[in-house]
Design an enzyme around this catalytic site. Structure first.
Site, short mmCIF file in Angstrom:
data_model
loop_
_atom_site.label_atom_id
_atom_site.label_comp_id
_atom_site.label_asym_id
_atom_site.label_seq_id
_atom_site.Cartn_x
_atom_site.Cartn_y
_atom_site.Cartn_z
N ALA A 155 0.96 -1.29 0.02
CA ALA A 155 0.01 -0.02 0.01
C ALA A 155 0.92 1.25 -0.16
O ALA A 155 2.11 1.23 0.29
CB ALA A 155 -0.90 0.06 1.38
N PHE A 156 0.04 2.40 -0.24
CA PHE A 156 1.04 3.53 -0.45
C PHE A 156 1.54 4.13 1.03
O PHE A 156 2.66 4.78 0.80
CB PHE A 156 0.19 4.62 -0.83
CG PHE A 156 -0.70 5.43 0.03
CD1 PHE A 156 -0.41 6.56 0.69
CD2 PHE A 156 -2.04 5.01 0.13
CE1 PHE A 156 -1.05 7.31 1.57
CE2 PHE A 156 -2.87 5.75 1.03
CZ PHE A 156 -2.37 6.64 1.80
N GLY A 220 -0.83 -6.19 -10.55
CA GLY A 220 -0.98 -6.82 -9.24
C GLY A 220 -1.73 -8.37 -9.52
O GLY A 220 -1.48 -9.28 -9.15
N GLY A 236 -3.32 -3.79 1.92
CA GLY A 236 -4.00 -2.84 1.38
C GLY A 236 -5.44 -2.55 2.07
O GLY A 236 -5.68 -3.29 3.15
N SER A 237 -6.42 -2.31 1.11
CA SER A 237 -7.87 -1.88 1.69
C SER A 237 -8.34 -3.22 1.77
O SER A 237 -8.05 -4.44 1.01
CB SER A 237 -8.60 -1.02 0.90
OG SER A 237 -8.54 -1.66 -0.64
N GLU A 258 -2.84 -8.27 4.86
CA GLU A 258 -2.75 -7.23 5.88
C GLU A 258 -3.88 -6.21 5.57
O GLU A 258 -3.28 -5.36 4.65
CB GLU A 258 -1.33 -6.86 6.13
CG GLU A 258 -0.51 -7.80 6.14
CD GLU A 258 -0.44 -8.23 8.01
OE1 GLU A 258 -0.90 -7.39 8.72
OE2 GLU A 258 0.18 -9.22 8.43
N LEU A 259 -4.91 -6.00 5.78
CA LEU A 259 -5.69 -5.17 5.40
C LEU A 259 -6.36 -4.00 6.32
O LEU A 259 -5.52 -3.85 7.52
CB LEU A 259 -7.06 -5.98 4.91
CG LEU A 259 -6.78 -7.22 4.03
CD1 LEU A 259 -8.24 -7.94 3.62
CD2 LEU A 259 -6.18 -6.79 2.68
N CYS A 292 -2.64 2.14 8.82
CA CYS A 292 -3.54 0.95 9.07
C CYS A 292 -3.83 0.82 10.75
O CYS A 292 -5.05 0.48 11.01
CB CYS A 292 -3.03 -0.43 8.40
SG CYS A 292 -1.49 -0.82 9.17
N GLY A 450 2.39 2.15 16.21
CA GLY A 450 3.54 2.19 16.41
C GLY A 450 4.14 0.96 16.94
O GLY A 450 4.80 0.79 17.87
P1 NAD Z 1 -5.37 -0.12 -1.87
O1 NAD Z 1 -6.23 -1.51 -1.46
O2 NAD Z 1 -5.97 0.87 -2.88
O3 NAD Z 1 -3.94 -0.66 -2.73
C1 NAD Z 1 -3.20 -1.44 -1.88
C2 NAD Z 1 -2.26 -2.21 -3.02
O4 NAD Z 1 -3.11 -3.11 -3.68
C3 NAD Z 1 -1.66 -1.43 -4.32
O5 NAD Z 1 -0.60 -1.86 -4.72
C4 NAD Z 1 -2.83 -1.80 -5.50
O6 NAD Z 1 -2.33 -1.67 -6.79
C5 NAD Z 1 -3.12 -3.20 -5.30
N1 NAD Z 1 -4.34 -3.81 -5.53
C6 NAD Z 1 -5.62 -2.98 -5.65
N2 NAD Z 1 -6.45 -3.90 -5.91
C7 NAD Z 1 -5.93 -5.05 -6.58
C8 NAD Z 1 -6.40 -6.09 -6.99
N3 NAD Z 1 -7.62 -6.51 -7.19
N4 NAD Z 1 -5.61 -7.20 -7.40
C9 NAD Z 1 -4.35 -7.07 -7.17
N5 NAD Z 1 -3.64 -5.73 -6.57
C10 NAD Z 1 -4.75 -4.81 -6.29
O7 NAD Z 1 -5.00 0.48 -0.47
P2 NAD Z 1 -3.96 1.75 -0.29
O8 NAD Z 1 -5.00 3.02 -0.49
O9 NAD Z 1 -2.85 1.96 -1.14
O10 NAD Z 1 -3.67 1.64 1.39
C11 NAD Z 1 -4.57 2.15 2.45
C12 NAD Z 1 -5.24 0.90 2.76
O11 NAD Z 1 -4.01 0.04 3.17
C13 NAD Z 1 -6.04 1.13 4.29
O12 NAD Z 1 -7.15 0.45 4.08
C14 NAD Z 1 -5.08 0.67 5.21
O13 NAD Z 1 -5.76 0.31 6.32
C15 NAD Z 1 -4.46 -0.56 4.51
N6 NAD Z 1 -3.15 -0.93 5.16
C16 NAD Z 1 -3.31 -2.00 5.83
C17 NAD Z 1 -1.91 -2.41 6.57
C18 NAD Z 1 -1.81 -3.68 7.44
O14 NAD Z 1 -0.64 -4.16 7.83
N7 NAD Z 1 -3.03 -4.23 7.99
C19 NAD Z 1 -0.64 -1.76 6.18
C20 NAD Z 1 -0.69 -0.62 5.60
C21 NAD Z 1 -1.94 -0.28 4.96
#
Ligand code: NAD
Length: 501
Positions: A155-156, A220, A236-237, A258-259, A292, A450
């Site tokens: 994620a970003f 991805g 990611g999300s 890890e969402l 997150c 943290g």
């Molecule tokens: P996002 O879900 O928009 O994107 C994350 C990644 O997934 C990107 O690299 C994106 O290109 C890829 N992606 C998206 N859809 C996909 C698909 N269908 N198939 C394959 N790859 C796909 O998330 P974001 O906006 O970059 O980050 C924010 C989110 O990430 C928040 O919900 C946050 O809570 C979560 N996050 C979770 C953790 C954790 O460890 N639980 C850590 C960091 C961020």
């Protein structure tokens, strides 16, 4: 010096030429969230390049899996050293690309160094077990073996640390790693990958143990569907996890998710309020609410609710908001205008549910482009739908409780289960909270964000159930083989079964 010039200089420190970055596919123009200025354009990878990278990682696995684990550890040791040598430059790139303040960006890079240290130690400790066999002259053991290619989707908001949690551990486990970083953070991924390439060359590891695939979700998806990828570790999300999880499962691949989180603190009447408020301000407003583990819900005993809200509102009013490259800044920009639109929509919904925005929520003009906001504090009568949803922006909802059981129920009402904290001096309350909060990370007198790399990181429910980093999280990157060794000289069947003579 403009931000673009500074970025170009930083990239050159990693041996990258800003005019020719990435693959031969669609260009991915980037903008810094600091002031909206253009960043060097990166090319995404074409289908053919993706196929080539996955094939090379598969081929490299055949050699890497048979390299002794302590020798694999030397690669990760060298990687950690190189990251340490370029710590400031990598942190600056993180700040420029995703807007994280300097101290937090340095913390993110430090986390990379820490996980390399942990993984090097692990390279001599990938322990299996032996069990007593029920048959005489037999020995029963389990041995952990490398899994294959690990596909990391990140994620970003943690543009480099998440890769390192996976890569450092996966590499010592004998896997090869292909990384699809966020489309919002290709520069930090390129810089990190150049350090891995240098480490590979320095220790003589197979060059394709680490691959990088740049692009959007379509890139991805290729990795998600590829039978060449044994494990998809996706951060990611929850929306992304819902798509990725079933697709990997349908080909019987392994998945580590890890969402999103919707993390809460329970603030009890016996709590040390100063300690709680200081800890909560960092958790809620740090990284502009884009972690997150960011604190999103405060469940506070009615008797201390006014005092807590008052102190939080005062702290929020004095938070320095602005350029994350300025060491005095504590709250940098949101990643995009869209993030602010989502925040404003959530605040409108909260108001229409009867909530009161006690502090913040407005855009702040810092004299540059970029999307800056004052973190918002919102009092709610109950946890309505908006409170139970993750809005990836700095909003802290405050809900009062009357008895402790009610606080526990309010806490567990969220559909995500990442991180939680309780502030109390009452040991029974603390223990009950630790026993019943349904989160992967549960703290006492520490707020939600943290975490340290020594523990396993991850969460339950819609957070996806994955665990990364320390403790025994390494097992996700290996396969277990149970071995029976017969040195008795005769055939003996288990459970006393006889079959002929
Ligand atoms: P996002 O879900 O928009 O994107 C994350 C990644 O997934 C990107 O690299 C994106 O290109 C890829 N992606 C998206 N859809 C996909 C698909 N269908 N198939 C394959 N790859 C796909 O998330 P974001 O906006 O970059 O980050 C924010 C989110 O990430 C928040 O919900 C946050 O809570 C979560 N996050 C979770 C953790 C954790 O460890 N639980 C850590 C960091 C961020």
């Amino acid at each position: 010096m403009t931000l673009a010039e500074r970025t170009a200089d930083l990239l050159r420190e990693f041996g990258l030429e800003p005019d020719f970055l990435g693959g031969a596919g669609e260009p991915m123009p980037g903008r810094s969230p600091i002031d909206g200025s253009e960043l060097p354009t990166v090319g995404s990878h074409t289908e053919a390049e993706v196929a080539e990278t996955l094939a090379a990682a598969s081929a490299a696995f055949e050699e890497w899996r048979l390299t002794p684990a302590p020798v694999r550890g030397r690669l990760v040791k060298r990687l950690g050293e190189l990251i340490g040598e370029h710590k400031q430059a990598l942190a600056d790139l993180v700040t420029i690309e995703v807007g994280k303040i300097g101290s937090e960006a340095l913390g993110e890079v430090q986390e990379m160094i820490d996980i390399c240290d942990l993984a090097v130690g692990l390279s001599r400790q990938l322990f299996g077990r032996t069990m007593p066999s029920e048959r005489s002259g037999h020995r029963l053991q389990e041995v952990w073996h490398p899994l294959g290619v690990v596909g990391v989707i990140s994620a970003f908001n943690f543009p480099v640390a998440v890769w390192s949690w996976n890569a450092a551990v996966a590499l010592v486990c004998g896997d090869t790693v292909v990384w699809k970083p966020s489309e919002l953070a290709p520069l930090t991924a390129l810089a990190t990958s150049s350090l891995l390439a240098r480490a590979v060359a320095d220790v003589g590891a197979p060059p394709a143990v680490g691959g990088l695939l740049l692009g959007g979700r379509d890139v991805g998806e290729v990795m998600v569907d590829s039978p060449q990828v044994a494990l998809i570790s996706a951060t990611g999300s929850t929306r992304m996890g819902r798509e990725v999880g079933p697709r990997v499962a349908s080909r019987f691949g392994r998945v580590l998710l890890e969402l999103g989180g919707n993390n809460a603190v329970v603030l009890t009447p016996s709590a040390d309020l100063d300690l709680a408020v200081n800890s909560m301000v960092f958790a809620a407003a740090g990284t502009a609410g884009q972690r997150c583990t960011s604190l999103r819900r405060l469940i506070v005993h009615r008797s201390v609710a006014d005092a807590a809200v008052d102190r939080l509102a005062r702290a929020y009013a004095s938070l320095p908001i602005g350029d994350p490259l300025d060491p005095a800044t504590l709250v940098g920009p949101l990643i995009t205008d869209r993030a602010f639109e989502a925040m404003a929509a959530a605040l409108d919904e909260a108001r229409s549910d009867g909530g009161e925005v006690v502090a913040g929520g407005e855009r702040v003009d810092v004299g540059a482009g970029g999307c800056y906001v004052r973190p918002a504090l919102v009092r709610m009568a109950s946890q309505t739908a908006v409170v139970l949803r993750e809005t990836f922006a700095p909003i802290l909802y405050v809900v009062a409780y009357d008895d402790f059981d009610e606080a526990l129920a309010l806490h567990n009402a969220a559909s995500q289960g990442l991180s939680a904290g309780i502030f109390t001096r009452d040991q029974a309350e603390a223990e009950l909270f630790l026993a019943t909060a349904d989160t992967g990370i549960t703290n006492v007198n520490v707020a939600t964000s943290g975490a340290e790399i020594g523990g396993a990181f991850g969460g339950e429910k819609e957070t996806g159930g994955g665990r990364e980093s320390g403790s025994d999280a390494w097992r996700a990157y290996m396969r277990r083989s149970t071995n029976t060794i017969n040195y008795s000289g005769g055939v003996q069947l288990a459970q006393g079964v006889s079959f002929g003579s």
